[in-house]
Design a protein around this motif. Structure first.
Motif, PDB file in Angstrom:
ATOM      1  N   ARG A 122      20.151   9.968  -7.859  1.00  0.00           N
ATOM      2  CA  ARG A 122      19.142   9.038  -7.796  1.00  0.00           C
ATOM      3  C   ARG A 122      19.927   7.754  -7.934  1.00  0.00           C
ATOM      4  O   ARG A 122      19.500   6.976  -6.828  1.00  0.00           O
ATOM      5  N   ALA A 182      12.919   5.956   0.729  1.00  0.00           N
ATOM      6  CA  ALA A 182      11.533   6.643   0.637  1.00  0.00           C
ATOM      7  C   ALA A 182      11.653   7.961  -0.253  1.00  0.00           C
ATOM      8  O   ALA A 182      10.687   8.598  -0.458  1.00  0.00           O
ATOM      9  N   THR A 183      13.003   8.304  -0.165  1.00  0.00           N
ATOM     10  CA  THR A 183      13.120   9.738  -0.979  1.00  0.00           C
ATOM     11  C   THR A 183      13.098   9.400  -2.655  1.00  0.00           C
ATOM     12  O   THR A 183      12.889  10.532  -3.071  1.00  0.00           O
ATOM     13  N   GLU A 184      13.008   8.294  -2.905  1.00  0.00           N
ATOM     14  CA  GLU A 184      12.896   8.040  -4.422  1.00  0.00           C
ATOM     15  C   GLU A 184      11.557   6.836  -4.881  1.00  0.00           C
ATOM     16  O   GLU A 184      11.145   7.061  -5.853  1.00  0.00           O
ATOM     17  N   PHE A 185      11.033   6.148  -3.755  1.00  0.00           N
ATOM     18  CA  PHE A 185      10.157   5.256  -3.885  1.00  0.00           C
ATOM     19  C   PHE A 185       8.873   5.251  -2.853  1.00  0.00           C
ATOM     20  O   PHE A 185       9.187   5.344  -1.769  1.00  0.00           O
ATOM     21  N   VAL A 186       7.983   5.247  -3.411  1.00  0.00           N
ATOM     22  CA  VAL A 186       6.537   5.440  -2.489  1.00  0.00           C
ATOM     23  C   VAL A 186       6.239   4.317  -1.894  1.00  0.00           C
ATOM     24  O   VAL A 186       5.942   4.023  -0.743  1.00  0.00           O
ATOM     25  N   TRP A 187       6.826   2.887  -2.421  1.00  0.00           N
ATOM     26  CA  TRP A 187       6.600   1.764  -1.527  1.00  0.00           C
ATOM     27  C   TRP A 187       7.180   1.812  -0.208  1.00  0.00           C
ATOM     28  O   TRP A 187       6.881   1.151   0.825  1.00  0.00           O
ATOM     29  N   ARG A 245       8.331   4.624   1.240  1.00  0.00           N
ATOM     30  CA  ARG A 245       7.660   5.523   2.299  1.00  0.00           C
ATOM     31  C   ARG A 245       6.545   4.732   3.198  1.00  0.00           C
ATOM     32  O   ARG A 245       6.411   5.189   4.142  1.00  0.00           O
ATOM     33  N   ARG A 246       5.667   4.030   2.113  1.00  0.00           N
ATOM     34  CA  ARG A 246       4.548   3.539   2.849  1.00  0.00           C
ATOM     35  C   ARG A 246       4.965   2.394   4.003  1.00  0.00           C
ATOM     36  O   ARG A 246       4.497   2.408   4.992  1.00  0.00           O
ATOM     37  N   ASN A 268       6.125   4.349   6.890  1.00  0.00           N
ATOM     38  CA  ASN A 268       5.071   4.828   7.860  1.00  0.00           C
ATOM     39  C   ASN A 268       4.339   3.653   8.592  1.00  0.00           C
ATOM     40  O   ASN A 268       4.002   4.031   9.809  1.00  0.00           O
TER      41      ASN A 268
END
Length: 90
Positions: free
Chosen positions: A34, A70-75, A77-78, A81
């Motif tokens: 991580r 994005a593999t570790e954090f939602v923000w 990934r958003r 996207n």
């Protein structure tokens, strides 16, 4: 009648397997992976941001950094996207 259980002596290889598969070692390996993802992702993100004003392919490096993060954090990934949807709408 007496039941006798014979135990084979623990070899060095068996002991190494026990240590490698211990929960503490597995958790440490997860944390190390991580940390590597976070350091590489943020480094690429900062390099990509710098490439906005400096010569370089910022439009490639920033999404790559966000994909790693994005593999570790939602923000991340958003945000990735949102970038993908804006690119596909053009």
């Amino acid at each position: 009648m007496r039941l006798v259980l014979s135990h084979a002596p623990v070899t060095l290889l068996d002991r190494q397997r026990q240590v490698i598969m211990s929960p503490i070692v597995l958790e440490t390996v997860k944390q190390a992976k991580r940390l590597i993802v976070i350091v590489v992702g943020f480094t690429l993100l900062f390099v990509g941001i710098a490439m906005i004003v400096l010569p370089g392919p910022a439009f490639i490096v920033i999404p790559l950094a966000l994909a790693i993060l994005a593999t570790e954090f939602v923000w991340a990934r958003r945000l990735l996207n949102k970038i993908k949807s804006k690119i596909s709408n053009r």
